[in-house]
Design a protein around this motif. Sequence first.
Motif, PDB file in Angstrom:
ATOM      1  N   ASN A 329      -5.992  -0.973  -9.208  1.00  0.00           N
ATOM      2  CA  ASN A 329      -5.782  -0.771 -10.636  1.00  0.00           C
ATOM      3  C   ASN A 329      -4.293  -0.849 -10.927  1.00  0.00           C
ATOM      4  OD1 ASN A 329      -4.887   1.559 -12.727  1.00  0.00           O
ATOM      5  ND2 ASN A 329      -6.708   0.513 -13.472  1.00  0.00           N
ATOM      6  N   PHE A 330      -3.964  -1.687 -11.905  1.00  0.00           N
ATOM      7  CA  PHE A 330      -2.566  -1.828 -12.309  1.00  0.00           C
ATOM      8  C   PHE A 330      -2.475  -1.678 -13.817  1.00  0.00           C
ATOM      9  CE2 PHE A 330       0.596  -4.650 -14.248  1.00  0.00           C
ATOM     10  CZ  PHE A 330       1.760  -4.111 -13.720  1.00  0.00           C
ATOM     11  N   ASN A 331      -1.514  -0.880 -14.289  1.00  0.00           N
ATOM     12  CA  ASN A 331      -1.218  -0.794 -15.713  1.00  0.00           C
ATOM     13  C   ASN A 331       0.268  -0.584 -15.892  1.00  0.00           C
ATOM     14  OD1 ASN A 331      -0.652   2.210 -15.946  1.00  0.00           O
ATOM     15  ND2 ASN A 331      -2.758   2.275 -15.161  1.00  0.00           N
ATOM     16  N   ASN A 332       0.713  -0.449 -17.130  1.00  0.00           N
ATOM     17  CA  ASN A 332       2.144  -0.393 -17.401  1.00  0.00           C
ATOM     18  C   ASN A 332       2.780   0.956 -17.057  1.00  0.00           C
ATOM     19  OD1 ASN A 332       0.392  -0.176 -19.957  1.00  0.00           O
ATOM     20  ND2 ASN A 332       2.195   1.040 -20.503  1.00  0.00           N
ATOM     21  N   GLN A 333       2.001   1.877 -16.413  1.00  0.00           N
ATOM     22  CA  GLN A 333       2.579   3.153 -16.013  1.00  0.00           C
ATOM     23  C   GLN A 333       2.308   3.521 -14.562  1.00  0.00           C
ATOM     24  OE1 GLN A 333       2.632   6.353 -19.195  1.00  0.00           O
ATOM     25  NE2 GLN A 333       0.879   5.166 -19.877  1.00  0.00           N
ATOM     26  N   SER A 334       1.362   2.830 -13.898  1.00  0.00           N
ATOM     27  CA  SER A 334       1.031   3.242 -12.534  1.00  0.00           C
ATOM     28  C   SER A 334       0.289   2.138 -11.794  1.00  0.00           C
ATOM     29  CB  SER A 334       0.168   4.511 -12.559  1.00  0.00           C
ATOM     30  OG  SER A 334      -1.075   4.242 -13.186  1.00  0.00           O
ATOM     31  N   ILE A 335       0.234   2.292 -10.464  1.00  0.00           N
ATOM     32  CA  ILE A 335      -0.562   1.445  -9.573  1.00  0.00           C
ATOM     33  C   ILE A 335      -1.465   2.355  -8.755  1.00  0.00           C
ATOM     34  CG2 ILE A 335      -0.495  -0.132  -7.605  1.00  0.00           C
ATOM     35  CD1 ILE A 335       2.126  -1.198  -8.614  1.00  0.00           C
ATOM     36  N   ASN A 336      -2.722   1.972  -8.660  1.00  0.00           N
ATOM     37  CA  ASN A 336      -3.716   2.774  -7.946  1.00  0.00           C
ATOM     38  C   ASN A 336      -4.431   1.887  -6.936  1.00  0.00           C
ATOM     39  OD1 ASN A 336      -5.776   4.409  -7.065  1.00  0.00           O
ATOM     40  ND2 ASN A 336      -6.507   4.983  -9.089  1.00  0.00           N
ATOM     41  N   ASN A 337      -4.494   2.335  -5.675  1.00  0.00           N
ATOM     42  CA  ASN A 337      -5.197   1.618  -4.625  1.00  0.00           C
ATOM     43  C   ASN A 337      -6.266   2.512  -4.012  1.00  0.00           C
ATOM     44  OD1 ASN A 337      -3.640  -1.096  -3.947  1.00  0.00           O
ATOM     45  ND2 ASN A 337      -2.103   0.480  -4.400  1.00  0.00           N
ATOM     46  N   TYR A 338      -7.448   1.924  -3.749  1.00  0.00           N
ATOM     47  CA  TYR A 338      -8.544   2.654  -3.097  1.00  0.00           C
ATOM     48  C   TYR A 338      -9.129   1.769  -2.009  1.00  0.00           C
ATOM     49  CZ  TYR A 338     -13.246   4.413  -2.250  1.00  0.00           C
ATOM     50  OH  TYR A 338     -14.403   4.843  -1.644  1.00  0.00           O
ATOM     51  N   LEU A 339      -9.346   2.360  -0.839  1.00  0.00           N
ATOM     52  CA  LEU A 339      -9.848   1.610   0.302  1.00  0.00           C
ATOM     53  C   LEU A 339     -10.934   2.417   1.005  1.00  0.00           C
ATOM     54  CD1 LEU A 339      -9.468  -0.889   2.174  1.00  0.00           C
ATOM     55  CD2 LEU A 339      -7.783   0.470   3.447  1.00  0.00           C
ATOM     56  N   ASN A 340     -12.072   1.760   1.297  1.00  0.00           N
ATOM     57  CA  ASN A 340     -13.155   2.357   2.076  1.00  0.00           C
ATOM     58  C   ASN A 340     -13.323   1.553   3.362  1.00  0.00           C
ATOM     59  OD1 ASN A 340     -15.885   4.101   2.068  1.00  0.00           O
ATOM     60  ND2 ASN A 340     -16.347   2.049   2.816  1.00  0.00           N
ATOM     61  N   ILE A 341     -13.213   2.243   4.504  1.00  0.00           N
ATOM     62  CA  ILE A 341     -13.288   1.588   5.804  1.00  0.00           C
ATOM     63  C   ILE A 341     -14.459   2.175   6.593  1.00  0.00           C
ATOM     64  CG2 ILE A 341     -12.051   1.033   7.929  1.00  0.00           C
ATOM     65  CD1 ILE A 341      -9.448   1.665   6.430  1.00  0.00           C
ATOM     66  N   PRO A 342     -15.475   1.371   6.931  1.00  0.00           N
ATOM     67  CA  PRO A 342     -16.541   1.875   7.813  1.00  0.00           C
ATOM     68  C   PRO A 342     -16.016   1.986   9.242  1.00  0.00           C
ATOM     69  CG  PRO A 342     -16.934  -0.421   7.245  1.00  0.00           C
ATOM     70  CD  PRO A 342     -15.740   0.001   6.451  1.00  0.00           C
ATOM     71  N   LEU A 343     -16.133   3.158   9.838  1.00  0.00           N
ATOM     72  CA  LEU A 343     -15.621   3.377  11.191  1.00  0.00           C
ATOM     73  C   LEU A 343     -16.696   3.222  12.247  1.00  0.00           C
ATOM     74  CD1 LEU A 343     -13.308   6.470  10.538  1.00  0.00           C
ATOM     75  CD2 LEU A 343     -12.688   4.040  10.578  1.00  0.00           C
TER      76      LEU A 343
END
Length: 830
Positions: A329-343
């Motif tokens: 997610n990117f907007n003019n005030q922040s960046i957000n990253n989400y990652l799901n990794i199957p172990l």
Amino acid sequence: MQKTYKYILLQLLIFCCCNTVYSQEQRVVVQAHQQPLSVLLEQLQKEYGIQFSCNNELLKNCIIDADNSYETCAEALEHLLTPCQLSYKKVNNIYIITKAKPSLSKQEKPKVKYFNFRGQIIDSLSQEPLPFANIQINNSIITSDVNGKFAYRSKDSLATIQVSHLGYHNQKARLTPSQPLQLELTTTSTQLKEVIVEAPPQIASLDLEIPSNLMKANHEITRFLPGNNNNSIFDLLRLQPGILAAGEQSKDYIIWGSYKGQSHIVFDGITIFNTSSQNEHIGTINPSIISDIEVYKGGYNVHLGDRVGSLVTITSKNGDNNAFHYAFNFNNQSINNYLNIPLSLNSSLQIGTRIAYPNLFDPKTYVFEKPSIFFFGDLNLKYTNRFHNGDQFNISLLGNIDNYDEEWEEEEGTKYYHEFTQNHNYQFGGSAYYGKQWRKLGLSNIRIAYSRFNNTHNNILEFEDGDRDIHNGFEEDSLSQEFEEHFTTQNHIEEISLKIDHIFPATRWHQLSIGLSLIHNNAGFYQDSIEHILSKKGSELTRTNIYIKDRFQLGKYLSIEPGLRLDIPLNGSKPRFQPRIKANIHPHPNWKLHLAYGWYNQFISQNALIDNFENYLYLWNIGEDESVPVLSSIHYVAGLSNSQQYFNWSIEGYYKTTNNITRFYRDFNTKNLTSRTGNSRSYGLDVYAQTTFKRQKIWLAYSLSKTEEKFDGQSQYQAAPQDQRHELKATGIFNVHPFYFSVNYVYGTGFSETANILSKKSLQPYSRLDIGALYQFRSKRLKLETGVSVLNVLNTKNIRYNDFSGFPGNKKSYSSAIPISPTLFLNVSF
């Protein structure tokens, strides 16, 4: 001889006349030596006129050896028949002899067979558990736990289950006790089916109930609302009745007149002490990792919460152990990253991280003369492991850094005002959870959690007046014309907890649960000035609490849920009993009435520190019986709701009292801190109406409320700082796939003038209109969303509630609320 016996028995059956009264009034003498019972009964009939009826097969093998007399015939028969395993019953003066039922010991008594049903509710696509789903099994109504699991016990070998969860289609299934059921629910096609409800969606064949005073929030809806989706919890909840939106104080949830720190915010069992960043656009919980949100405004039962106000519980996703997922997610005030990794086949790791930066669309960002400077960054981690037997283990971690510097100055003629404020906040915590699903005993949950919040506040206040002299905040004639104050305040609060809950299998009539907790809190406070240390204090408290509650289903239309909680401080303070009870009445499938009553205590509190100029600084403290008394509150709640196919509405009233509110005062002359203790009372009415038609949704929320307080030295109640009489909210979400449009409007009548709280004058009313638009594109693996929103599109000049700087001469500089704020955003996930 056999014919003779049959003839005798036939005579006994048809015998109609005897002098029974006479026979019962005289003693019965029995003399028999190895004599068949049939012969003995014949003799008794002839001698005493007693009538008998029996089957000859029961008598032929019974030999009597007796020489005794009895007061009555009944006593004689009891003695004669017992050795032969026979009994009698007297009907119309005839003794009917039958075979005695075998007398079984307690161990030999046949046991009633019960069947145990187990299951889990999950999302059909993501395989995520759906916590707190509404479940109806036969005639019983229960709720799944945090992992979507449930347990039920019944005499029936087959059960019918009907499940409802916010934002999902309802579903029916059949249960068998042979193996656990995993029921998959599918999301509604528009993803806009439900937003906020105080009752589940009404279906003709399903009439479920959820706990009274509960609002379930469909977090998926937040991306359709105006905003940047990084403070989504507050952006969503502020549009609901009873939750204060005017004043835009997302650092704390002001619900039903509660004070700061009286609302308990919990994320995966971790207590959140600060819910928003300093720039008010970033919430401390990453929305990408949220699965479920529940808000209890008041009147909740003993297994919930640890405060005297409301409760907000946030549950994170469990993760997908089958596939890799990424969201950006990117907007003019922040960046957000989400990652799901199957172990592995049974485990997964989730990572969420955000970073904020100055608003690219704000002209002040590019002005380098005394700009506001801030930094916010956070990290969320969650590891989940699912065992083959249905048990689950997870570890959840979070941390954020929030630093904010702001400088302000103003000149009014010969007067000059200057303020510099610096806030540094650090919050981190973690929890470890294990959920056990027993085959016959129900569900057990154990969680260990840790949380800590640190705040450092630096403040410089300067004032100059060329015409009048100022000293210690008061005008005088021949003293210094300048005033300067510089102080630093440090405050921390820490919590360590161990909580164990067990839910017994629900039955048709009740569902019993018990729990035990051990909680330790530590708080510290330090304040100094350019001259010397003003105050330094630390305290800690360990306490345990136990609870028991049950839910009784009294027929089809009434359920009662009593509970009792006992908190025991281990420092020797007196224990606190907290009885609570709720009742849900369903007079009609479309109508619901709920009532709630309860006692509540709070052992940590966020108290105001007030200086001579009415500046407020809030600090966390440990509740003790002396310097900071333990908060106590009583809640009274009643509500009525009606659900139709296209229109739902509800009305809810409340009254609550809160005692032992503490405020600290810093005196410039003595350099000491003093405190005052007071009480408050809040009462009000919430009205909510919602309509859905052709995939479009509109809802209205109205709150009428009054919050008053009375402190030491005051003779009467006066308006509290958060008191606001009326607040109206309207929201619309319109689906023109693949486009979505939204609009919301909030109006509040304003708050009392803090500088002169007894006056009838109020601060200016609050008014804000937001609009938004979103475009959605989906392929087999890729999901893309982009859009724009504008907050405060009319650029109305609003002020923040209880957020001001005070100067000598009753000068107040109130912080401005959000001005017109455009946001562009892009969401990409696969």
